[in-house]
Design a protein around this motif. Structure first.
Motif, PDB file in Angstrom:
ATOM      1  N   PHE A 276       0.825  -1.207   0.000  1.00 32.37           N
ATOM      2  CA  PHE A 276       0.000   0.000   0.000  1.00 32.37           C
ATOM      3  C   PHE A 276       0.864   1.264   0.000  1.00 32.37           C
ATOM      4  N   HIS A 277       0.356   2.287  -0.695  1.00 34.52           N
ATOM      5  CA  HIS A 277       0.992   3.606  -0.720  1.00 34.52           C
ATOM      6  C   HIS A 277      -0.067   4.662  -0.431  1.00 34.52           C
ATOM      7  N   ALA A 278       0.369   5.757   0.154  1.00 33.97           N
ATOM      8  CA  ALA A 278      -0.464   6.957   0.296  1.00 33.97           C
ATOM      9  C   ALA A 278       0.304   8.109  -0.341  1.00 33.97           C
ATOM     10  N   VAL A 279      -0.339   8.801  -1.292  1.00 34.00           N
ATOM     11  CA  VAL A 279       0.299   9.939  -1.957  1.00 34.00           C
ATOM     12  C   VAL A 279      -0.643  11.130  -1.880  1.00 34.00           C
ATOM     13  N   GLY A 280      -0.125  12.306  -2.186  1.00 34.24           N
ATOM     14  CA  GLY A 280      -0.960  13.488  -2.220  1.00 34.24           C
ATOM     15  C   GLY A 280      -0.327  14.670  -1.517  1.00 34.24           C
ATOM     16  N   LEU A 281      -0.973  15.824  -1.679  1.00 35.78           N
ATOM     17  CA  LEU A 281      -0.487  17.061  -1.082  1.00 35.78           C
ATOM     18  C   LEU A 281      -1.026  17.180   0.336  1.00 35.78           C
TER      19      LEU A 281
ATOM     20  N   ASP B 236       4.167   6.006   3.222  1.00 31.32           N
ATOM     21  CA  ASP B 236       3.634   7.363   3.198  1.00 31.32           C
ATOM     22  C   ASP B 236       4.475   8.223   2.263  1.00 31.32           C
ATOM     23  N   ASP B 237       3.979   8.427   1.043  1.00 25.73           N
ATOM     24  CA  ASP B 237       4.696   9.194   0.022  1.00 25.73           C
ATOM     25  C   ASP B 237       4.073  10.560  -0.195  1.00 25.73           C
ATOM     26  N   ARG B 238       3.281  11.033   0.768  1.00 27.72           N
ATOM     27  CA  ARG B 238       2.678  12.361   0.660  1.00 27.72           C
ATOM     28  C   ARG B 238       3.753  13.452   0.834  1.00 27.72           C
ATOM     29  N   LYS B 239       3.473  14.613   0.291  1.00 19.91           N
ATOM     30  CA  LYS B 239       4.414  15.726   0.362  1.00 19.91           C
ATOM     31  C   LYS B 239       3.686  17.015   0.722  1.00 19.91           C
TER      32      LYS B 239
ATOM     33  N   ILE C 180       4.667  20.237  -3.899  1.00 18.42           N
ATOM     34  CA  ILE C 180       4.726  19.419  -5.113  1.00 18.42           C
ATOM     35  C   ILE C 180       5.592  20.102  -6.165  1.00 18.42           C
ATOM     36  N   ASN C 181       6.452  19.319  -6.808  1.00 15.14           N
ATOM     37  CA  ASN C 181       7.204  19.787  -7.973  1.00 15.14           C
ATOM     38  C   ASN C 181       7.246  18.660  -8.992  1.00 15.14           C
ATOM     39  N   ASP C 182       7.932  18.869 -10.118  1.00 16.60           N
ATOM     40  CA  ASP C 182       7.911  17.857 -11.173  1.00 16.60           C
ATOM     41  C   ASP C 182       8.572  16.548 -10.736  1.00 16.60           C
ATOM     42  N   THR C 183       9.583  16.619  -9.874  1.00 14.02           N
ATOM     43  CA  THR C 183      10.229  15.402  -9.378  1.00 14.02           C
ATOM     44  C   THR C 183       9.262  14.577  -8.540  1.00 14.02           C
ATOM     45  N   VAL C 184       8.528  15.250  -7.664  1.00 13.72           N
ATOM     46  CA  VAL C 184       7.540  14.567  -6.827  1.00 13.72           C
ATOM     47  C   VAL C 184       6.457  13.930  -7.689  1.00 13.72           C
ATOM     48  N   GLU C 185       5.946  14.690  -8.656  1.00  8.63           N
ATOM     49  CA  GLU C 185       4.867  14.164  -9.500  1.00  8.63           C
ATOM     50  C   GLU C 185       5.336  12.970 -10.330  1.00  8.63           C
ATOM     51  N   ARG C 186       6.569  13.023 -10.808  1.00  7.39           N
ATOM     52  CA  ARG C 186       7.082  11.892 -11.584  1.00  7.39           C
ATOM     53  C   ARG C 186       7.260  10.658 -10.700  1.00  7.39           C
ATOM     54  N   ASP C 187       7.715  10.865  -9.470  1.00 11.93           N
ATOM     55  CA  ASP C 187       7.848   9.743  -8.531  1.00 11.93           C
ATOM     56  C   ASP C 187       6.483   9.139  -8.216  1.00 11.93           C
ATOM     57  N   TRP C 188       5.485   9.997  -8.060  1.00 16.72           N
ATOM     58  CA  TRP C 188       4.132   9.482  -7.835  1.00 16.72           C
ATOM     59  C   TRP C 188       3.647   8.678  -9.036  1.00 16.72           C
ATOM     60  N   CYS C 189       3.952   9.161 -10.234  1.00 15.05           N
ATOM     61  CA  CYS C 189       3.528   8.441 -11.442  1.00 15.05           C
ATOM     62  C   CYS C 189       4.133   7.038 -11.483  1.00 15.05           C
TER      63      CYS C 189
END
Length: 431
Positions: free
Chosen positions: A287-292, A304-307, A310-319
């Motif tokens: 399981f993962h949790a992402v989001g702002l 827990d991958d929430r931040k 948000i920047n392009d590095t974070v969004e690419r990691d989430w993708c």
């Protein structure tokens, strides 16, 4: 596409006398590309929307002298409000615009992805693949907010990157218009993309934007079951109507900063309970949790991958996380566009006041019955057990679904060939 140079092909009618009007200039300085028009018959000066994006069907005009909207009987909506605000509030300040030229072209199609809403920018940008695939004789120029620069697909002719926050694109910017008008002088032929608000995503390879491959369906049963919760702290999965009215009171009395933390914690509890239900049926699940937003924690439940930013590095990691996810779970909103573009399926919590926007935030990957199987919805106060059962079902029943609904399905072409063969047999038998 709409040709605007050398000869504009769109007929511009005066909203007052309905006579053909002159096009003075194409105006691209905010969310809505428009035509600056003058009617020689009645001397009326007005802006008129082009058949693009959200104004694809309904043509709206605005009186330049008093900002009145035509047709006069147009019903008030988010679209009319946004259009009037963009026209009424023009900013004169300088805007930083970066121009990148990859290939020089005399004949181009311009795709403006400027918008004040995250999801709208992304949906407009999706149209770029259509032009790259079907209009190879034209150079594609994309006008895009800076925060989306990382998503620009390769093979574009040019990119004009506008360094403004999305919230600033609610307004018109004269500097953007001056820049665009000056650049248009370089080209012999110019078309403007219709920028469909909801293009057919089943034909689009999301990796051309994000650089991340979507979930490999051939490995659905072999890959470790992975589930990702896409969370936000300005719109929540709520346990009950009491929570909803608590949110409304917090907003009314301007204490939403305190209220949002409590609602986020309540949402976290729902997520953890859902995870517990899933684990009982699928013990090896990940399981993962992402989001702002970083309220609370999911220790012992999920990565827990929430931040907080948000920047392009974070969004690419989430993708990359979405691309490994069998199912993503989240509340309706633009935050679901990239997750559903990469994951195999989703369960979306759909608030009642969003029923009219259903599926607008889903990047539908499939063109067959998988659309129904992999995109499931739950009402706004759905219990963790209900959501968990939908998630579990997608994984546990996949093989039988794939066999009966995707592989062994009726194919008219095959059937017609079989029929022709049987008719031949009948003919020979008669002889």
């Amino acid at each position: 596409m709409i040709r605007i140079k050398p000869e504009p092909e769109n007929q511009l009618l005066c909203p007052k006398c309905f006579q053909k009007s002159l096009l003075k200039e194409i105006v691209i300085q905010s969310t809505f590309p428009m035509a600056d028009c003058f009617c020689e018959n009645c001397d009326f000066e007005f802006y008129q929307t082009l058949p693009i994006g959200h104004t694809l069907v309904d043509t709206l005009s605005i009186d330049k002298s008093d900002n009145k909207l035509y047709p006069r009987d147009t019903k008030k909506s988010w679209l009319t409000d946004a259009l009037l605000k963009a026209c009424h509030r023009e900013k004169q300040s300088k805007v930083s615009i970066k121009k990148v030229i990859y290939k020089k072209h005399d004949h181009v199609v311009v795709l403006s992805a400027l918008d004040y809403l995250y999801g709208h920018v992304l949906l407009k940008l999706y149209n770029s693949i259509y032009h790259l695939e079907n209009h190879k004789d034209l150079g594609l120029i994309i006008i895009i907010p800076k925060s989306f620069e990382w998503l620009i697909p390769s093979n574009c002719a040019e990119v004009w990157v506008v360094d403004l926050a999305l919230s600033d694109l609610k307004y018109s910017h004269s500097f953007i218009q001056k820049f665009v008008s000056a650049e248009f002088e370089r080209f012999k032929t110019i078309y403007i993309s219709r920028s469909f608000s909801h293009p057919d995503f089943s034909t689009i390879d999301i990796s051309r934007f994000t650089g991340v491959k979507p979930f490999d369906m051939a490995k659905f049963t072999q890959a470790q079951p992975t589930f990702t919760f896409v969370l936000r702290e300005d719109r929540w999965w709520l346990p009950s109507t009491l929570d909803y009215w608590f949110y409304r009171l917090c907003r009314k009395f301007r204490i939403l900063k305190i209220g949002s933390r409590l609602l986020a914690l309540r949402q976290n509890t729902l997520v953890m309970r859902t995870i517990s239900f899933i684990q009982k049926k699928i013990p090896d699940a990940k399981f993962h949790a992402v989001g702002l937003g970083t309220t609370g924690n999911f220790k012992g439940y999920a990565h827990d991958d929430r931040k907080s930013v948000i920047n392009d590095t974070v969004e690419r990691d989430w993708c990359k996380i979405y691309g490994r996810s069998h199912v993503v779970v989240g509340v309706h909103g633009s935050n679901m566009l990239l997750p559903t573009a990469h994951a195999a399926g989703c369960v979306e919590i759909l608030p009642e006041d969003r029923f009219g926007n259903m599926v607008q935030d889903i990047s539908v990957r499939y063109s067959d019955r998988k659309q129904l199987y992999f995109y499931r919805f739950a009402e706004q106060y759905a219990s963790p057990r209900t959501v968990a059962n939908k998630v579990i079902s997608m994984v546990e029943n996949f093989e039988i679904f794939e066999r009966n609904m995707s592989t062994n399905v009726y194919q008219p072409k095959q059937e017609s060939q079989q029929t022709v063969g049987s008719l031949k047999d009948d003919i020979y038998a008669i002889r």
